[in-house]
Design a protein around this motif. Structure first.
Motif, PDB file in Angstrom:
ATOM      1  N   SER A  80       0.838  -1.190   0.000  1.00 38.84           N
ATOM      2  CA  SER A  80       0.000   0.000   0.000  1.00 38.84           C
ATOM      3  C   SER A  80       0.881   1.252   0.000  1.00 38.84           C
ATOM      4  O   SER A  80       1.861   1.340   0.751  1.00 38.84           O
ATOM      5  CB  SER A  80      -0.901   0.002   1.236  1.00 38.84           C
ATOM      6  N   GLY A  81       0.563   2.188  -0.872  1.00 38.50           N
ATOM      7  CA  GLY A  81       1.331   3.424  -0.995  1.00 38.50           C
ATOM      8  C   GLY A  81       2.518   3.311  -1.932  1.00 38.50           C
ATOM      9  O   GLY A  81       3.323   4.248  -2.025  1.00 38.50           O
TER      10      GLY A  81
ATOM     11  N   ASP B 248      -5.652   0.774  -3.457  1.00 37.40           N
ATOM     12  CA  ASP B 248      -5.156   2.124  -3.155  1.00 37.40           C
ATOM     13  C   ASP B 248      -5.884   3.185  -3.974  1.00 37.40           C
ATOM     14  O   ASP B 248      -6.087   4.305  -3.507  1.00 37.40           O
ATOM     15  CB  ASP B 248      -3.648   2.211  -3.445  1.00 37.40           C
TER      16      ASP B 248
END
Length: 262
Positions: free
Chosen positions: A141-142, A157
Motif C-alpha cells: 500500500s502506498g 489504493d
C-alpha cells in the motif's frame, strides 16, 4: 538608368551573416520585422572668451550599432547569438502526465527512462495529493511498480476513475535540436550584409541597395520574452559594429541598378 540622388526607404531588408575572415555564409534571415543602424560620436569643444562660447570642436569616439528583429526564431541565428554550436541528436526531456486509473494501473504515453521522478494522486481540485513510492517487487500500500509503460499500484489504493500525475524522463528522436547558453561562451563577430530596396523620389523607380557591415559583434545581453497574449515572441539580434583593422569603414551602403549587374 542612373541611380537615385534622393530616395526613400521602407524595408526591413534581408540580412546575411558571413564568417570572418573567409566570407563563408552562415545564415540568411528573410523575415525581419525591423532593422536599424545607429551611429554616434562625441565632440569636445574648446571654449573661451567673453561669454565662454564654443570655438573649436574635436570629434572622436565613433561608434555604430546594428539592431535586427526577426519575426521567426532561427536556430543558426540563436547559436551565433549565444556563441554555442547547435547540436542535433537524441536528448533526454522531462514529461508530466495526468492519467486516469483503470484496474489499479495507468499507462504512460512515452517510454520512461528509469524510475519516474514522482508519482502522485491528483486531488479533486487538480493539485498534487498523496505521493506513491517505487517498489522493487510487488507493491505494498502506498507503492507502485513499473513494467514498461505501465505504472501498477497496490490493489485498493486507487479506484477506477481516480487520476494520478506522473513525472518522468523520456528520450527524443535523433532529429531533436539543442540550443544552449553556457557560462564560458559569448556571441562572436561576423560580417553582415543587409539587402534592401530604395525608391527614387523623382522617377519612383526601385533600386537595390546593400548595407555592408564588415565586423559586427553580438551583444552579450539578450532577452527571450514569452507571453500568452499580444504579438508572438520575436528574436532580437543586437550587435556592436567594430572597426575593421584594415580599413576605417564601419559600414557602407551601395545603391545600384540590379539590371546592370554583370
Amino acid at each position: 538608368m542612373a541611380t537615385p540622388n534622393r530616395w526613400a526607404i521602407r524595408d526591413a531588408g534581408i540580412a546575411t551573416f558571413y564568417r570572418i575572415p573567409d566570407d563563408k555564409p552562415i545564415v540568411t534571415l528573410k523575415t525581419l520585422k525591423t532593422s536599424g543602424l545607429e551611429t554616434t560620436g562625441e565632440t569636445v569643444y574648446a571654449t573661451g572668451g567673453f561669454g565662454n562660447p564654443r570655438i573649436v570642436g574635436f570629434s572622436s569616439n565613433r561608434q555604430a550599432r546594428l539592431t535586427l528583429q526577426d519575426a521567426i526564431f532561427d536556430n543558426r541565428a540563436i547559436a551565433m547569438l549565444t556563441g554555442n554550436d547547435l547540436s542535433e541528436g537524441a536528448k533526454e526531456i522531462y514529461i508530466n502526465e495526468a492519467l486516469e486509473v483503470s484496474q489499479d494501473k495507468v499507462t504512460l504515453s512515452k517510454s520512461p527512462i528509469g524510475v519516474p521522478l514522482g508519482v502522485f494522486k491528483m486531488n479533486a481540485d487538480g493539485t498534487l495529493g498523496q505521493e506513491f513510492t517505487h517498489a522493487d517487487d510487488t507493491p505494498s500500500s502506498g507503492e507502485y511498480e513499473i513494467n514498461g509503460k505501465d505504472i501498477e499500484f497496490h490493489p485498493g489504493d486507487l479506484a477506477d476513475g481516480d487520476k494520478v500525475v506522473v513525472y518522468y524522463n523520456a528520450k527524443t528522436g535523433n532529429t531533436a535540436k539543442e540550443i544552449k547558453v553556457t557560462s564560458d561562451q559569448f556571441g562572436k563577430t561576423f560580417k553582415v550584409v543587409l539587402d534592401v530596396l530604395v525608391r527614387d523620389e523623382y522617377t519612383k523607380d526601385d533600386y537595390a541597395a546593400q548595407i555592408i557591415v564588415p565586423m559586427a559583434k553580438f551583444e552579450d545581453n539578450f532577452n527571450l520574452s514569452l507571453s500568452v497574449d499580444g504579438d508572438p515572441a520575436v528574436l532580437d539580434l543586437n550587435m556592436e559594429i567594430l572597426k575593421n583593422p584594415t580599413s576605417t569603414d564601419m559600414w557602407k551602403m551601395i545603391i545600384y541598378d540590379n539590371q546592370e549587374v554583370e
